[in-house]
Design a protein around this motif. Sequence first.
Motif, PDB file in Angstrom:
ATOM      1  N   ALA A  58      85.666  13.740 -56.445  1.00  0.00           N
ATOM      2  CA  ALA A  58      86.862  14.420 -55.930  1.00  0.00           C
ATOM      3  C   ALA A  58      86.912  15.875 -56.381  1.00  0.00           C
ATOM      4  CB  ALA A  58      88.116  13.679 -56.385  1.00  0.00           C
ATOM      5  N   TYR A  59      86.584  16.112 -57.654  1.00  0.00           N
ATOM      6  CA  TYR A  59      86.596  17.488 -58.169  1.00  0.00           C
ATOM      7  C   TYR A  59      85.510  18.315 -57.486  1.00  0.00           C
ATOM      8  CZ  TYR A  59      86.626  21.385 -61.464  1.00  0.00           C
ATOM      9  OH  TYR A  59      86.709  22.638 -62.023  1.00  0.00           O
ATOM     10  N   ALA A  60      84.331  17.722 -57.312  1.00  0.00           N
ATOM     11  CA  ALA A  60      83.206  18.441 -56.703  1.00  0.00           C
ATOM     12  C   ALA A  60      83.510  18.845 -55.266  1.00  0.00           C
ATOM     13  CB  ALA A  60      81.953  17.571 -56.751  1.00  0.00           C
ATOM     14  N   GLN A  61      84.209  17.981 -54.546  1.00  0.00           N
ATOM     15  CA  GLN A  61      84.536  18.289 -53.152  1.00  0.00           C
ATOM     16  C   GLN A  61      85.387  19.554 -53.059  1.00  0.00           C
ATOM     17  OE1 GLN A  61      86.462  15.093 -51.073  1.00  0.00           O
ATOM     18  NE2 GLN A  61      86.239  16.055 -49.083  1.00  0.00           N
ATOM     19  N   GLN A  62      86.337  19.697 -53.977  1.00  0.00           N
ATOM     20  CA  GLN A  62      87.172  20.898 -53.994  1.00  0.00           C
ATOM     21  C   GLN A  62      86.415  22.093 -54.566  1.00  0.00           C
ATOM     22  OE1 GLN A  62      90.728  19.770 -56.166  1.00  0.00           O
ATOM     23  NE2 GLN A  62      91.739  19.081 -54.300  1.00  0.00           N
ATOM     24  N   PHE A  63      85.639  21.859 -55.618  1.00  0.00           N
ATOM     25  CA  PHE A  63      84.923  22.941 -56.295  1.00  0.00           C
ATOM     26  C   PHE A  63      83.925  23.623 -55.362  1.00  0.00           C
ATOM     27  CE2 PHE A  63      81.389  24.493 -58.936  1.00  0.00           C
ATOM     28  CZ  PHE A  63      82.076  25.323 -59.809  1.00  0.00           C
TER      29      PHE A  63
END
Length: 255
Positions: free
Chosen positions: A64-69
Amino acid sequence: MIVVLIYGLNDLATACALRLYRSGFQPVLCAPSKKNDIHSLRNFSAVLTGGKKVIEEVEAMTIAYAQQFYELSDQSSDEKICKHVLEDRKICVINETEIKEINAIIRYFITADDVTDSISHVLSEFNGKFIMFSSDKSELHASYTISDDQDTLGKVLYPFLSIEEKNVRKNNDSENIYCVNAPIEGLFTADKLVNDIIIEKEIFGKINDIPILSPVSGKITGILRSGVLLEKKEAIIEIDQSKKNDGRIIPFRYF
């Protein structure tokens, strides 16, 4: 790209991931369903609350964090996001439900925590190499087993070797370690920090506003963060009576 899935976020799983990362492999960590860890300050379990964490200049992040990052679209598959993280030389952290999405790219599977039924099912269909530690009491059949017993930690256990040939290495650190489990379930509030010195019968935290006292004196090498919902008998604090160990660093024996 050789992808190694490691089940767990504890000290052992974190040490495995760091060693494999520095050896050129691409580790992926899978978070167990249980999320509380008294050593979250020094291992990758804190990724679950913050989305990412850096240990010794190695960064791990959730899907989830990687998708936004990386500003990836909502239609991006978990496999695509995971590959993006790995290609950027970071460690990807997934949950149990996301394993099937990336199963095709996994070459090795290491279990460094207690295996759940869902993980057992995944392993039954896994075609790569499966590696387990000796403390794993499941009935799964691994390609080979690594010892995580105190005296032979890190040794590959071959059935044809005698005990004398395993080069037993003594480690007495655990004799000085005292772990306190929650006497009741409820909301935990910490009054102490990792590496604080504590004396016997001193309050180190509260569960539902009920003070919890330390049974021994020593240095705190692990403690749950405030705001955690506890189950009865869950570990809440670890105390090193020798006061020698640094609670911010994973013990060298795990490496």
